[in-house]
Design an enzyme around this catalytic site. Structure first.
Site, mmCIF file in Angstrom:
data_model
loop_
_atom_site.group_PDB
_atom_site.id
_atom_site.type_symbol
_atom_site.label_atom_id
_atom_site.label_comp_id
_atom_site.label_asym_id
_atom_site.label_seq_id
_atom_site.Cartn_x
_atom_site.Cartn_y
_atom_site.Cartn_z
ATOM 1 N N SER C 256 1.099 -1.031 0.005
ATOM 2 C CA SER C 256 0.152 0.061 0.124
ATOM 3 C C SER C 256 0.637 0.886 -0.030
ATOM 4 O O SER C 256 2.301 0.790 -0.466
ATOM 5 C CB SER C 256 -0.558 -0.139 1.444
ATOM 6 O OG SER C 256 -0.155 0.107 2.431
ATOM 7 N N ARG C 294 -34.159 -1.553 -37.600
ATOM 8 C CA ARG C 294 -32.896 -0.812 -36.743
ATOM 9 C C ARG C 294 -33.276 -0.094 -35.913
ATOM 10 O O ARG C 294 -33.938 0.665 -36.173
ATOM 11 C CB ARG C 294 -31.674 -0.261 -37.580
ATOM 12 C CG ARG C 294 -30.480 -0.093 -37.493
ATOM 13 C CD ARG C 294 -29.993 0.577 -38.676
ATOM 14 N NE ARG C 294 -29.997 -0.361 -39.660
ATOM 15 C CZ ARG C 294 -29.546 -0.769 -40.481
ATOM 16 N NH1 ARG C 294 -30.159 0.787 -41.556
ATOM 17 N NH2 ARG C 294 -30.221 -1.367 -41.601
#
Lengths: 375, 375, 375, 375
Positions: C256, C294
């Protein structure tokens, strides 16, 4: 479609989102409309009993509704046999949306009460465990010491914030008539809308919102967030209750069918399950594409999703409230579990040798959380 | 939690995912286990009546289950008062997952039957309307001519493909015991698993899948895709049924509560609503993070989501099957609606003056779709 | 819109779903169309270089596409300045969908390779740790003993099954022309479609599927399920890597920024993050309501969602493959962590005193999983 | 992972959620921390240039971050070569979450500006078309007359309400240190937190919210709701722009690659696509199960989802703002499209013969909507 729902949702909340509750709410919408219109002098006073539940049955209405696509039309058909002026100038969606608002008020109120109870338990734990040292765990590994009180304070803030999101998301009354113009009420529409909302005790909408669903979406989002806030507590409790951690124990027996001695995190488990369902229901409620003045489907999908979101958000909060209320906290174990390497960080920075000496602002943060809650 | 569900889901399917159906399936799982173990000689033959429904009640079990987190434990407790050898070597999840598989077989079969019916209607329309000219519409604007038959053929292919996804997603039996090893069955585990699956008529799993949920996720995905395939047809029908287009009419009356003459696309509307719910339920079923050998929550969330996905996918297919079965197709109107500018495209390319002369492979594609379906 | 995506997705996969990869795929679609049509004698042989990337730029095309709503039209406009016969008889969606199919083949292939690698690591662990005793944990509490090999075998089966779902979901070529009829190709449409699919090496569709999106939905579902199968392994690894459990360690440093000594489950963490994103992307891909021939929006939403789903499913698999490849397994710790109460169950049933004596069919299940994998 | 994103999202917004923007925001977080700590006298004044972007590169950081799981650690590593006091007492998540808050402020501000622009267009249309008669359409069929002004007023109210949800969801600064206690800052934590938030101009959190994610979830919900409010307008515009309805036309050319004359609803189409993506991204942001003091995955999934939600919500609003700004409204066609049967309803109730005489409270509702907007 919800097998064993009594396992997940408290009884009062189940009742509050039931078909019967919806039906009552629809009747109340019709009653309020008639009352408002009678007050405005548009129709006569309704005779007593018109809006009584009587032998009306949601199942039968739903079945009859297959002809027309929503249960308001069959209901109105029945009520008009009782009194001709029922539903004057309104549309089916006025009834259904107002009923939804009433269901939300009732069931949402129960969910909020569970969230309030959950917040109170978080606050109690935050207060009681200000000095209870526990390892802070990031990415599931011990990081540095913190307190169990601060952990509970974090939960508290989230629950309080989520509770506000739900409480602020009041769904208004709906009245727009066939096309959202209240045309059948002539020039009295706005006045009757005001009286209607007043009769119902619901917020008056700015305009009819038949197809502009921010109120529903906002509520859905709030309920999901509240359920997830409960699930966050749940995952923490389940992790702390792991055999190898054993820092808390849930109050419920949680025996398994094979291992009667085993103690499971029942409440956390069920709260997490509820949250998964509430999250999904919110996705339905947050769909905004309602066509023109009334949607062909997106609206109809809301009834179930709304009931689910309310019941499951309330269920998640209920289970975590119950769980925290009876939670056994093993403070000694918490302290003992803090690993030496977790302290090395403290030593590196502050020279602390004991976790108690390396808690920084933990206590101050607890105070801040409690202050937010008390407000 | 599903108000007016009779409006959305056919009765047989509602029954097939009900609490009672789950309970029956749980009893069948226990019966099959006992039978398999008796065949293997591990326990004696069960006496008659052990696995009868009797006065068992899902609601009561669910309420009792609050102690332990799942309804299998209380059920086993009751059954053991009938016969001591019940549930030998099994765990709660064995019962619940196998019950889920049985519910899926039954309810999924009903949903598949609706999909088959829907496919048949699509095929009928494709065949009947091979020569029915209609404007192809892209981005909701007329493009070039096509046939209504080809439109239906596209629906057909999608329904057939989605139906296969559901049918292929058979959920296997579950038997793993407390930790997935079948340890309580000594070295007889694999043998008993085989007999158990045989008793149930369910696929035998490779290994216990208590926390490896691809079978459930796959089914959830398939059901959502099937529901959406129905919703695709629904949105097309609803658009074609618009007042200004008026090329089809739904069979249902669809009157509104205010405008009795109005004819609404009821089936399309309800199918779309069902699909929204099925889509959300699938999101729950597709969550894979089941911890270790049994999840604390992700598993429990499946019961409702599975019932919802099955019921709503079936509901979507049912409504579109009914809708297409009675659909009034106005072929003249379809032809008349084709705009001159829609033909200009044809002229530009092929010199066609009539839409009939500019249909390219439409007919051949219909044949291909029908061939796929007949297979 | 994906900050730090190099952290989540392997480089080759990022490239394979990039704007540039889409553009190349669009060019390949146009090339294949021209080649097919030339083979059919409908247009002349294309001169060299027509379909070269040259200085074409996705960003510029996208910007230009704001006029028309998709990037195929601007591309065709450019290509037609190179050669007049480009895009003969096709529509924008033919190009985009075929490009999607090509992107899926390439990126999906990379994702499948990661899944294969992940399966191989699971298989290796299953084999190596057949005899490694570990506590089975249900609802995050120890239940009975199992083996780490069986745990890995469960992962393996899920990965293999999910991998098949992805591999089976091959997206076909798309060619339908303006309205799905291939009308501009006269009676040569079906023949050219066959040649086109052959040129591309893609499956030939039954009919144009411009608005019938089962292929896309199926792939989306498969990718999400695969990502979640990886995430299931990830959550197990992260839980086993907890400080208090410490039965495995990830290969990556995972320090970390504050605590350089801390070792985090980096791969598991990132795999879980990828899966959350893939799950969400699949929800977009599984929407079926594509209007008429479409869709106005539902189709356009797929490009990003498809890239996301491919990249993130592949990323999840990649991280877990890397993680398992370097996983440090502490078998002694696993054995030592088994609690006495975990054994009491064993004693109750089988009189076992050591966990090794209470493993039932664990080994047999490992064999079955390996057999499935080897198939 | 977002091919052709320039098509969907305005350039400034793309930049505001880019990797580079995140990197700048991370540097600003580190700068503010140093400034606050220097003001508190905990560290010396930072020398100039420490927090400059210089040749820092997000891609390289992301690649380096594969060691540790987040890009803050590699950044800090570089910055510490510049000045030893960088990142004092903070954790990676402090940097990333604060950067997220800054990205939200910047990109959210741009999205809000688009929403404001969209609201203004809605208000303009509401005002201009108060008297423009149009058919109200419910379930996609004509119901009764309304006005296009009221339609726009409904859109307006939804956009204003959604905009408030986004604006109210301000993400606070984050500062908690390794475990949420700010232990490395001794008893100065709360003071430095205040100075830090002041330096940043961000809200000060009640407590560190590393794993209590209501702020992120709330924002995610708000963005999705805003995108869906735009999509609601989009679906209405697309439906009104249908060939057969033709009551509005979008400003954009929208030609197709095959049919240059065809005019497509480009903006509506792209707005709907954006909303689908924003909806999915919100589902990630609304997941609450962040384990303990820092989640192993749920947190990391937010970076992309947040960028997506911001960009796509802004994109949806942008496209609809542009679309409405140039919308051609054919009031005559709207009036002419009102069918006789749509008037029969009017006649039944009020004896109106012309739609203009049957508009009820439409005008009053427009006033109410405008008043809300002006507030």
């Amino acid at each position: 479609m919800a097998p064993f729902e009594a396992l997940f949702v408290p009884d009062a909340l189940r009742e509050a989102v039931s078909e019967r509750a919806w039906l009552r709410a629809m009747l109340e919408a019709e009653r309020a409309l008639a009352a408002a219109e009678a007050r405005a002098g548009v129709i006569p006073q309704p005779p007593p009993g018109v809006f009584a539940l009587g032998d009306l049955d949601g199942e039968a209405l739903a079945r009859d509704a297959r002809r027309v696509g929503n249960p308001a039309e069959p209901l109105v058909r029945v009520l008009r046999t009782r009194w001709e002026h029922v539903h004057h100038g309104a549309t089916s969606q006025d009834v259904m949306d107002t009923a939804a608002a009433l269901v939300v008020r009732e069931a949402g109120g129960l969910a909020i009460a569970e969230l309030d109870g959950l917040a109170a338990e978080c606050a109690r734990l935050a207060e009681e465990h200000r000095a209870t040292v526990i390892a802070a765990r990031t990415l599931l590994r011990q990081a540095v010491p913190t307190t169990f009180g601060l952990k509970a304070a974090g939960w508290l803030v989230a629950v309080v914030q989520a509770r506000e999101l739900v409480a602020d998301a009041r769904v208004p009354a709906q009245l727009g008539g066939a096309g959202g113009t209240l045309a059948a009420l002539g020039d009295r529409g706005v006045e009757i809308l005001r009286l209607y909302a007043e009769e119902l005790g619901l917020p008056e909408p700015v305009v009819p919102w038949h197809a502009d669903r921010v109120p529903i979406a906002r509520l859905g989002g709030g309920l999901a967030i509240a359920a997830e806030a409960a699930a966050k507590i749940a995952v923490d409790v389940a992790l702390l209750a792991q055999t190898e951690v054993a820092e808390v124990r849930e109050p419920h027996e949680g025996g398994s069918s094979t291992m009667p001695h085993k103690r499971n995190p029942v409440g956390s488990t069920l709260a997490r399950a509820c949250a998964a369902g509430a999250h999904a229901a919110a996705a339905v409620l947050m769909r905004g594409e309602h066509e023109h003045e009334r949607a062909a489907g997106a609206w109809h999908a809301e009834w179930k999703a709304l009931s689910d979101a309310l019941a499951l958000a309330g269920g998640a909060a209920w289970w975590m409230r119950e769980t925290l209320a009876g939670l056994e906290v093993d403070a000694e174990r918490m302290r003992a579990n803090v690993r030496p390497e977790t302290l090395s960080e403290a030593e590196r920075f502050g020279g602390a040798e004991r976790p108690e000496d390396y808690l920084g602002s933990a206590d101050a943060f607890v105070d801040r959380a409690l202050a937010l809650w008390r407000r």
